[in-house]
Motif scaffolding. Structure first.
Motif, PDB file in Angstrom:
ATOM      1  N   PRO A 191       0.662  -1.347   0.182  1.00 51.27           N
ATOM      2  CA  PRO A 191      -0.363  -0.222  -0.240  1.00 51.27           C
ATOM      3  C   PRO A 191       0.182   1.975   0.188  1.00 51.27           C
ATOM      4  O   PRO A 191       2.272   1.036   0.162  1.00 51.27           O
ATOM      5  CB  PRO A 191      -0.505   0.178   1.453  1.00 51.27           C
ATOM      6  CG  PRO A 191       0.281  -0.790   2.412  1.00 51.27           C
ATOM      7  CD  PRO A 191       0.297  -1.695   1.353  1.00 51.27           C
ATOM      8  N   LEU A 192       0.101   2.738  -0.351  1.00 47.45           N
ATOM      9  CA  LEU A 192       0.979   3.334  -0.431  1.00 47.45           C
ATOM     10  C   LEU A 192       0.843   3.990   1.101  1.00 47.45           C
ATOM     11  O   LEU A 192      -0.185   4.363   1.553  1.00 47.45           O
ATOM     12  CB  LEU A 192       0.187   4.717  -1.149  1.00 47.45           C
ATOM     13  CG  LEU A 192       0.704   6.357  -1.211  1.00 47.45           C
ATOM     14  CD1 LEU A 192       1.685   6.414  -1.850  1.00 47.45           C
ATOM     15  CD2 LEU A 192       0.010   6.948  -2.233  1.00 47.45           C
ATOM     16  N   ALA A 193       2.101   4.255   1.493  1.00 41.46           N
ATOM     17  CA  ALA A 193       1.911   4.686   2.605  1.00 41.46           C
ATOM     18  C   ALA A 193       2.660   6.576   2.678  1.00 41.46           C
ATOM     19  O   ALA A 193       4.382   6.729   2.578  1.00 41.46           O
ATOM     20  CB  ALA A 193       2.615   4.235   3.707  1.00 41.46           C
ATOM     21  N   LEU A 194       2.654   7.668   3.315  1.00 37.89           N
ATOM     22  CA  LEU A 194       3.294   8.132   3.493  1.00 37.89           C
ATOM     23  C   LEU A 194       2.904   9.172   4.621  1.00 37.89           C
ATOM     24  O   LEU A 194       1.818   8.983   5.473  1.00 37.89           O
ATOM     25  CB  LEU A 194       3.068   9.697   2.278  1.00 37.89           C
ATOM     26  CG  LEU A 194       1.506   9.458   2.038  1.00 37.89           C
ATOM     27  CD1 LEU A 194       1.408  10.827   0.474  1.00 37.89           C
ATOM     28  CD2 LEU A 194       0.306   9.366   1.657  1.00 37.89           C
ATOM     29  N   ILE A 240       0.906   7.616   7.159  1.00 38.14           N
ATOM     30  CA  ILE A 240      -0.795   7.043   7.606  1.00 38.14           C
ATOM     31  C   ILE A 240      -0.173   5.638   5.754  1.00 38.14           C
ATOM     32  O   ILE A 240       0.641   6.017   5.111  1.00 38.14           O
ATOM     33  CB  ILE A 240      -2.011   7.548   7.436  1.00 38.14           C
ATOM     34  CG1 ILE A 240      -1.746   8.704   6.028  1.00 38.14           C
ATOM     35  CG2 ILE A 240      -2.424   8.531   8.018  1.00 38.14           C
ATOM     36  CD1 ILE A 240      -2.801   9.582   5.177  1.00 38.14           C
ATOM     37  N   ALA A 241      -1.711   4.590   5.727  1.00 35.36           N
ATOM     38  CA  ALA A 241      -1.434   4.681   4.490  1.00 35.36           C
ATOM     39  C   ALA A 241      -3.029   4.646   3.818  1.00 35.36           C
ATOM     40  O   ALA A 241      -3.919   4.604   4.059  1.00 35.36           O
ATOM     41  CB  ALA A 241      -1.531   2.506   4.380  1.00 35.36           C
ATOM     42  N   ALA A 269       6.115   1.758   9.342  1.00 34.02           N
ATOM     43  CA  ALA A 269       4.765   2.626   8.768  1.00 34.02           C
ATOM     44  C   ALA A 269       3.731   1.962   8.285  1.00 34.02           C
ATOM     45  O   ALA A 269       2.729   2.506   8.773  1.00 34.02           O
ATOM     46  CB  ALA A 269       5.125   3.713   7.852  1.00 34.02           C
ATOM     47  N   VAL A 270       3.959   1.008   7.344  1.00 35.24           N
ATOM     48  CA  VAL A 270       2.711   0.116   6.507  1.00 35.24           C
ATOM     49  C   VAL A 270       2.437  -0.813   7.570  1.00 35.24           C
ATOM     50  O   VAL A 270       0.842  -0.978   8.159  1.00 35.24           O
ATOM     51  CB  VAL A 270       3.586  -0.191   5.389  1.00 35.24           C
ATOM     52  CG1 VAL A 270       1.860  -1.655   5.000  1.00 35.24           C
ATOM     53  CG2 VAL A 270       3.414   0.159   4.925  1.00 35.24           C
TER      54      VAL A 270
END
Length: 528
Positions: A191-194, A240-241, A269-270
């Protein structure tokens, strides 16, 4: 080498002397020589004696700042001085603490410094480092986001290299469409985590005002996306993801959110997002409001120093003396709280048994969840001086002290106090210089009869009132009308955004326009 910020007074009143004389000036009117104050307790005694009317929290806060200035800042360290001109000066500390008894009060506590550069535009400093410089403290360390290396680069005339862990990919997500495309391209296993900061930047937003938050929620809902944990919780640097929460189940019959919750992912983070995903309420992806959570405080997301079950009491006492702590959490092997050891608990244990160990001196500790409302814990923090913070796994992840609350709410109250003084000064000068009939002339006819003074005007009405040549001339101010009205309009917009409330801190740069207008009003109307 470490990097510090040492301010030159609340309004920059010492900055000229600091730059001209090559010194850092700590201020603190009425405080004597600290050269013989060898320990933090010595500094505390001196502060308490100089300011007998101050409470224990203020004395403790000032003690910490002065101890840093006298002892922790070392020759060779870098120092940042934010200037009133919107520029930043950077220097290298060259000397130990000095007390200049012959100097004016407020100019006596000094450290020698070689200024490397004095004209850095704040716009060339990335927002995360600028935010770190935004504390209301006079003396504090820049310890996050690779600050020392970045300040070194700025001092050498180079560009801010950015945080070492910066997400370069996140910088490419310059609009919502690109974010949506990236989430769709990825699998649920990756997933996209930032960070929340980078997530908001996709919409060109820096702070979570309700209107902006609602717009993002609507965009996410329209695209079937969800963020876990919710982007409305945590600090701007929390991770967050972004997931396709509304996507149909795969061959296994599970959703992306459920697969993420049960997956064995590697990114911390994920992993955090995956755990949070398993705690989402049924048919609920985001809270309806932005609550002020415990997690909104930086210190709630910063692992405190601690001791473990089985450590000696001497280890705990050594750490407490070295760091100037009043208490330490006692954790088990999994990082969960088993109690707290404090000077009070040590004293009580030693009174009963001079040979008492860590277990005997450990007492129950106050523990809040990251998702709790901060307001619910203020009384506890004021009474006991602290509260520990746990994450979703019930592991300790932070510590909030009364000092943290003082800084946090001081930061939040300051903009309101600043705007209130601007309005009071405008009311006073308008009532003194402009007749009531001309004040009423800028108010819609149906409300004019209810206007008895400038106090009945909205903030925006002052711009209309002072745009009239006759009214402007009545003030007798020798300043440029157009620049003043532009500053007044900028302050009106700032005031309006302030009244929408956001859980994110207002930076010094965001305060500068209003501060500049207030300084101008104080100059043209110096009455207190």
């Amino acid at each position: 080498m470490r990097a510090w910020v040492v301010r030159a007074g609340e309004h920059g009143e010492r900055e000229r002397a600091a730059l001209d004389e090559g010194v850092l000036l700590a201020g603190w009117l009425g405080l004597g020589d600290l050269a013989e104050a060898r320990t933090r307790d010595d500094v505390k005694v001196a502060v308490a004696a100089a300011y007998p009317d101050e409470g224990p929290y203020t004395v403790g806060n000032w003690t910490g700042q002065l101890y840093r200035f006298v002892h922790e800042i070392q020759p060779g360290d870098l120092v940042v001085l934010p200037l009133k001109s919107l520029l930043v000066a950077i220097g290298r500390v060259t000397g130990d603490y000095e007390y200049r008894s012959a100097a004016a009060d407020g100019m006596r506590h000094v450290r020698r410094v070689e200024w490397l550069v004095t004209d850095i535009d704040r716009q060339v400093i990335q927002s995360d480092l600028l935010d770190s410089m935004g504390s209301l403290l006079t003396v504090f360390e820049l310890s996050r986001f690779g600050a020392a290396e970045r300040v070194t680069a700025l001092g050498e005339g180079k560009a801010d290299p950015g945080r070492p862990d910066a997400d370069e990919f996140a910088a490419t997500l310059t609009e919502p469409t690109k974010l949506f495309e990236e989430v769709r391209r990825r699998t649920s296993d990756e997933p996209l985590a930032l960070s929340i900061r980078d997530f908001l930047a996709v919409w060109g937003i820096q702070r979570r005002y309700p209107a902006d938050t609602e717009r993002i929620k609507n965009d996410l809902e329209a695209r079937g996306l969800v963020t876990v944990p919710p982007f409305t919780e945590g600090t701007l640097d929390s991770q967050i993801a972004v997931l396709a929460g509304g996507a149909e189940p795969d061959e296994s019959g599970t959703s992306a959110v459920t697969r993420l919750s049960g997956s064995t992912v590697q990114s911390p983070a994920v992993q955090s997002a995956a755990h949070a995903a398993g705690h989402l309420a049924e048919e609920e992806t985001e809270p309806q409001t932005v609550a002020y959570r415990v997690s909104n405080l930086d210190s709630a997301n910063r692992m405190p120093e601690s001791v473990r079950i089985g450590d000696s009491l001497g280890t705990a006492m050594t750490i407490m003396v070295l760091r100037g702590y009043s208490q330490l959490p006692v954790l088990d092997a999994d990082g969960r709280l088993r109690g707290v050891v404090s000077w009070e608990s040590i004293g009580r244990a030693r009174m009963a048994d001079p040979g008492a160990d860590l277990q005997t001196a450990t007492v129950r500790g106050q523990e809040a969840d990251r998702s709790d409302d901060l307001l619910d814990w203020i009384g506890t923090i004021q009474q006991s001086g602290y509260v520990l913070v746990r994450d979703h796994d019930h592991k300790v992840c932070g510590l909030i002290t009364a000092s943290d609350l003082t800084v946090q709410f001081g930061t939040r109250v300051r903009p309101f106090v600043l705007v209130e003084e601007i309005e009071q000064r405008l009311r006073r000068v308008v009532d003194r210089c402009i007749p009531l009939d001309r004040i009423r002339a800028v108010v819609p006819r149906g409300r004019a009869s209810r206007v008895n003074s400038a106090a009945n005007l909205t903030f925006g009405a002052y711009g209309h009132l002072l745009r009239v040549p006759e009214n402007w001339a009545a003030l007798g101010w020798a300043i440029d009308q157009q620049h003043f009205l532009a500053a007044l309009e900028e302050c009106r917009n700032f005031r309006n955004s302030l009244m929408h409330f956001s859980p994110d801190p207002i930076t010094d740069d965001q305060l500068l326009p209003a501060q500049g207008l207030l300084e101008l009003l104080r100059s043209v109307d110096p009455q207190i």
